[in-house]
Design a protein around this motif. Sequence first.
Motif, PDB file in Angstrom:
ATOM      1  N   ARG A 289     -46.805 -48.339 -49.212  1.00 25.56           N
ATOM      2  CA  ARG A 289     -46.371 -47.021 -49.664  1.00 25.56           C
ATOM      3  C   ARG A 289     -44.981 -47.086 -50.288  1.00 25.56           C
ATOM      4  NH1 ARG A 289     -48.153 -43.140 -44.523  1.00 25.56           N
ATOM      5  NH2 ARG A 289     -50.401 -43.558 -44.655  1.00 25.56           N
ATOM      6  N   LYS A 290     -44.680 -46.064 -51.075  1.00 28.95           N
ATOM      7  CA  LYS A 290     -43.406 -45.954 -51.779  1.00 28.95           C
ATOM      8  C   LYS A 290     -42.687 -44.692 -51.300  1.00 28.95           C
ATOM      9  CE  LYS A 290     -43.358 -46.701 -56.158  1.00 28.95           C
ATOM     10  NZ  LYS A 290     -43.534 -46.609 -57.627  1.00 28.95           N
ATOM     11  N   ALA A 291     -41.391 -44.824 -51.014  1.00 29.35           N
ATOM     12  CA  ALA A 291     -40.596 -43.671 -50.583  1.00 29.35           C
ATOM     13  C   ALA A 291     -40.321 -42.756 -51.765  1.00 29.35           C
ATOM     14  CB  ALA A 291     -39.289 -44.136 -49.962  1.00 29.35           C
ATOM     15  N   VAL A 292     -40.523 -41.462 -51.559  1.00 26.54           N
ATOM     16  CA  VAL A 292     -40.273 -40.483 -52.612  1.00 26.54           C
ATOM     17  C   VAL A 292     -39.470 -39.318 -52.053  1.00 26.54           C
ATOM     18  CG1 VAL A 292     -42.335 -41.047 -53.944  1.00 26.54           C
ATOM     19  CG2 VAL A 292     -42.457 -39.253 -52.188  1.00 26.54           C
ATOM     20  N   SER A 293     -38.808 -38.630 -52.948  1.00 28.42           N
ATOM     21  CA  SER A 293     -38.123 -37.381 -52.637  1.00 28.42           C
ATOM     22  C   SER A 293     -38.860 -36.275 -53.376  1.00 28.42           C
ATOM     23  CB  SER A 293     -36.663 -37.463 -53.092  1.00 28.42           C
ATOM     24  OG  SER A 293     -35.993 -36.243 -52.879  1.00 28.42           O
ATOM     25  N   VAL A 294     -39.230 -35.219 -52.674  1.00 28.89           N
ATOM     26  CA  VAL A 294     -39.974 -34.112 -53.269  1.00 28.89           C
ATOM     27  C   VAL A 294     -39.040 -32.920 -53.420  1.00 28.89           C
ATOM     28  CG1 VAL A 294     -41.996 -32.623 -53.097  1.00 28.89           C
ATOM     29  CG2 VAL A 294     -42.078 -34.941 -52.142  1.00 28.89           C
ATOM     30  N   GLY A 295     -38.736 -32.585 -54.676  1.00 29.85           N
ATOM     31  CA  GLY A 295     -37.877 -31.443 -54.951  1.00 29.85           C
ATOM     32  C   GLY A 295     -38.710 -30.211 -55.273  1.00 29.85           C
ATOM     33  N   ILE A 296     -38.406 -29.096 -54.625  1.00 26.00           N
ATOM     34  CA  ILE A 296     -39.145 -27.847 -54.841  1.00 26.00           C
ATOM     35  C   ILE A 296     -38.136 -26.734 -55.121  1.00 26.00           C
ATOM     36  CG2 ILE A 296     -40.789 -26.197 -53.876  1.00 26.00           C
ATOM     37  CD1 ILE A 296     -41.729 -28.388 -51.971  1.00 26.00           C
ATOM     38  N   CYS A 297     -38.380 -25.991 -56.198  1.00 20.07           N
ATOM     39  CA  CYS A 297     -37.505 -24.869 -56.541  1.00 20.07           C
ATOM     40  C   CYS A 297     -38.356 -23.740 -57.102  1.00 20.07           C
ATOM     41  CB  CYS A 297     -36.443 -25.298 -57.550  1.00 20.07           C
ATOM     42  SG  CYS A 297     -37.108 -25.820 -59.145  1.00 20.07           S
ATOM     43  N   LEU A 298     -37.732 -22.737 -57.657  1.00 22.67           N
ATOM     44  CA  LEU A 298     -38.456 -21.577 -58.174  1.00 22.67           C
ATOM     45  C   LEU A 298     -39.283 -21.911 -59.408  1.00 22.67           C
ATOM     46  CD1 LEU A 298     -35.725 -18.810 -57.785  1.00 22.67           C
ATOM     47  CD2 LEU A 298     -37.726 -19.194 -56.335  1.00 22.67           C
ATOM     48  N   ASP A 299     -39.040 -23.068 -60.022  1.00 16.95           N
ATOM     49  CA  ASP A 299     -39.753 -23.427 -61.247  1.00 16.95           C
ATOM     50  C   ASP A 299     -40.928 -24.367 -61.023  1.00 16.95           C
ATOM     51  OD1 ASP A 299     -38.079 -21.903 -62.896  1.00 16.95           O
ATOM     52  OD2 ASP A 299     -36.575 -23.489 -62.914  1.00 16.95           O
ATOM     53  N   GLY A 300     -40.891 -25.202 -59.985  1.00 19.90           N
ATOM     54  CA  GLY A 300     -41.985 -26.141 -59.807  1.00 19.90           C
ATOM     55  C   GLY A 300     -41.704 -27.180 -58.745  1.00 19.90           C
ATOM     56  N   VAL A 301     -42.488 -28.282 -58.815  1.00 19.32           N
ATOM     57  CA  VAL A 301     -42.430 -29.364 -57.829  1.00 19.32           C
ATOM     58  C   VAL A 301     -42.162 -30.670 -58.568  1.00 19.32           C
ATOM     59  CG1 VAL A 301     -43.682 -30.607 -56.025  1.00 19.32           C
ATOM     60  CG2 VAL A 301     -44.060 -28.157 -56.334  1.00 19.32           C
ATOM     61  N   TYR A 302     -41.267 -31.501 -58.022  1.00 19.63           N
ATOM     62  CA  TYR A 302     -40.889 -32.754 -58.667  1.00 19.63           C
ATOM     63  C   TYR A 302     -40.895 -33.876 -57.640  1.00 19.63           C
ATOM     64  CZ  TYR A 302     -39.573 -29.330 -62.087  1.00 19.63           C
ATOM     65  OH  TYR A 302     -39.628 -28.268 -62.956  1.00 19.63           O
ATOM     66  N   VAL A 303     -41.666 -34.922 -57.937  1.00 18.75           N
ATOM     67  CA  VAL A 303     -41.758 -36.084 -57.060  1.00 18.75           C
ATOM     68  C   VAL A 303     -40.913 -37.189 -57.684  1.00 18.75           C
ATOM     69  CG1 VAL A 303     -43.301 -37.735 -55.942  1.00 18.75           C
ATOM     70  CG2 VAL A 303     -44.085 -35.397 -56.390  1.00 18.75           C
ATOM     71  N   ILE A 304     -39.911 -37.650 -56.951  1.00 18.35           N
ATOM     72  CA  ILE A 304     -38.913 -38.582 -57.482  1.00 18.35           C
ATOM     73  C   ILE A 304     -38.946 -39.889 -56.703  1.00 18.35           C
ATOM     74  CG2 ILE A 304     -36.430 -38.940 -57.834  1.00 18.35           C
ATOM     75  CD1 ILE A 304     -36.182 -35.882 -58.107  1.00 18.35           C
ATOM     76  N   ASP A 305     -38.934 -41.000 -57.427  1.00 15.90           N
ATOM     77  CA  ASP A 305     -38.888 -42.329 -56.823  1.00 15.90           C
ATOM     78  C   ASP A 305     -37.489 -42.553 -56.256  1.00 15.90           C
ATOM     79  OD1 ASP A 305     -38.571 -45.188 -56.456  1.00 15.90           O
ATOM     80  OD2 ASP A 305     -40.385 -45.452 -57.654  1.00 15.90           O
ATOM     81  N   VAL A 306     -37.396 -42.715 -54.947  1.00 14.62           N
ATOM     82  CA  VAL A 306     -36.095 -42.837 -54.291  1.00 14.62           C
ATOM     83  C   VAL A 306     -35.371 -44.103 -54.712  1.00 14.62           C
ATOM     84  CG1 VAL A 306     -34.975 -43.185 -52.046  1.00 14.62           C
ATOM     85  CG2 VAL A 306     -36.755 -41.448 -52.285  1.00 14.62           C
ATOM     86  N   LYS A 307     -36.095 -45.206 -54.883  1.00 16.03           N
ATOM     87  CA  LYS A 307     -35.471 -46.481 -55.226  1.00 16.03           C
ATOM     88  C   LYS A 307     -35.103 -46.563 -56.697  1.00 16.03           C
ATOM     89  CE  LYS A 307     -36.221 -51.486 -55.092  1.00 16.03           C
ATOM     90  NZ  LYS A 307     -37.178 -52.577 -54.753  1.00 16.03           N
ATOM     91  N   GLU A 308     -36.032 -46.209 -57.574  1.00 13.74           N
ATOM     92  CA  GLU A 308     -35.824 -46.360 -59.016  1.00 13.74           C
ATOM     93  C   GLU A 308     -35.065 -45.195 -59.641  1.00 13.74           C
ATOM     94  OE1 GLU A 308     -36.479 -49.085 -60.510  1.00 13.74           O
ATOM     95  OE2 GLU A 308     -37.524 -50.010 -58.822  1.00 13.74           O
ATOM     96  N   LYS A 309     -34.919 -44.087 -58.910  1.00 10.10           N
ATOM     97  CA  LYS A 309     -34.174 -42.921 -59.394  1.00 10.10           C
ATOM     98  C   LYS A 309     -34.762 -42.352 -60.684  1.00 10.10           C
ATOM     99  CE  LYS A 309     -31.185 -43.678 -56.108  1.00 10.10           C
ATOM    100  NZ  LYS A 309     -31.202 -42.894 -54.852  1.00 10.10           N
ATOM    101  N   HIS A 310     -36.072 -42.140 -60.696  1.00 11.69           N
ATOM    102  CA  HIS A 310     -36.693 -41.453 -61.826  1.00 11.69           C
ATOM    103  C   HIS A 310     -37.860 -40.604 -61.343  1.00 11.69           C
ATOM    104  CE1 HIS A 310     -39.107 -45.430 -62.315  1.00 11.69           C
ATOM    105  NE2 HIS A 310     -39.842 -44.583 -61.642  1.00 11.69           N
ATOM    106  N   VAL A 311     -38.272 -39.664 -62.191  1.00 14.14           N
ATOM    107  CA  VAL A 311     -39.340 -38.731 -61.843  1.00 14.14           C
ATOM    108  C   VAL A 311     -40.693 -39.427 -61.964  1.00 14.14           C
ATOM    109  CG1 VAL A 311     -40.484 -36.578 -62.500  1.00 14.14           C
ATOM    110  CG2 VAL A 311     -37.996 -36.726 -62.550  1.00 14.14           C
ATOM    111  N   LEU A 312     -41.514 -39.273 -60.957  1.00 13.65           N
ATOM    112  CA  LEU A 312     -42.885 -39.769 -61.006  1.00 13.65           C
ATOM    113  C   LEU A 312     -43.845 -38.676 -61.449  1.00 13.65           C
ATOM    114  CD1 LEU A 312     -42.859 -41.798 -57.668  1.00 13.65           C
ATOM    115  CD2 LEU A 312     -42.895 -42.753 -59.982  1.00 13.65           C
TER     116      LEU A 312
END
Length: 471
Positions: A289-312
């Motif tokens: 598995r890969k560690a991710v950060s899930v950002g949620i705001c009033l506009d949508g959902v964003y899954v971000i690669d914690v290691k590579e620092k880019h949006v998946l």
Amino acid sequence: MEGDNCSFPPDLSDDHSQRGSVASSATLSRAQDVLVYLFGESAVHLSVEGLGSVSVQELGRSVREALQIPESAQDAFAFWLCSPLLELQLKPRHQPYKLCRQWQDLLYRFTDASEEDISQDEPYLQYRRNVFYPKSKELQIEDETVLRLLFEEARSNILTGRYPCDPEHWAGLGALSLALEEGAGLDSQQTTAKIREKKLPSFVPAHVATGSGGFFSTLRGKSSRQAELEQKLSKEYRQLSVSTGTSPEPQQLLHQYLRMCHVLPYYGCAFFCGEIDKPVQGILQRGKRKAVSVGICLDGVYVIDVKEKHVLLGLRFSELSWDHSYPEEEGDSHILWLEFDGEEDGTAVNKLLKIYSKQAELMSGFIEFCVELKSASEGGAAAEAGGETGAPQEPAGQEAGARNGRGGRRGMLQRQGSVVCSRVHSLNTISYVDNGKEIKRLKPKRAASFFARQAPAPTYSAVQTESLEQG
């Protein structure tokens, strides 16, 4: 700080069962003193009567008075209870002292931390941006104190990599940060000297300043990479001086910094930690598995690669369906399911992404709350306009995606090298088509969700994932 984050905390009763009190409960109650931390390594010290029962709303009045925050901007900030393991945005009626006494229960419930880490964890109270505060209102703020608080938080998220951004973006932000600290009138030698004095990590993300390592990085050398970054920052600073003049007002620079941050779709998000499956590339990699950060705001959902620092994966709410599922057996995981439109071998398909996280239920509830809030806000705006606009406006640059396909299929992504662009091809997803024809797995059952009760009609429904977990 990259700990688990839940900005949609559950309500725990005061007599909730406890595994033990944490040290911070004693810290908060000692001598009725409170330290409220701010970004930028500063804090507000308050003496509060009856701290054990004081609410966030009552505490907020004291902090706003101490910071001299105008009433027009009082909704821009909220209190957060934070530690390296968990972050909670508190509601006005929450009582921080009592939540501190329940901190270990929250950690057991919403993190995978070890018993030892949980026993040693201690939360602190932080005053920071309210995740529900609209970005559009930030640019209407003129008070320098408020703008600097927002700036310090945004800069921290840029430098720590919580907000991934491209080189031209972080270079421009770094130049603005230097101008805010030293003014915009430095010459080339002074600019280079100040950058070296304060060190590169004060202006560019940590992973950029330190480099990603590897053969080519070693071959080029650390000093040459540092010189290249210094030159890039100096160039951006000179361009900034030309465009703003040598004596711009601080408010002008602060607004410019925030406007650049607003381009990042995950600005202002609440972030949750989770994991996703890595694509299977052989027998040895199966189950990783890969560690991710899930950002949620009033506009949508964003899954971000914690290691590579880019949006998946980045999706507006009109482009996704979601659901969460609980573990069925010991050892199973809590899962947040995201469904979205995709393509496979030239065929339009529905894709399902599994995000493993003990905060799956929180993320699901937070998504639904954001959808309701956004819908109510857009409905109110449409009513004020006298019903002249039929559908709510989409964010700039996304109109084409909203017009293409059911649920707003996204158009062709531009600049695939950008950290902001989705990398759907790198995701391990479950794919199926609308008519039930099997591609990898059978189409799951679908049930009406919040989206089914919204206008316009062509929207998604939630996904029932019970059968998928067994398959």
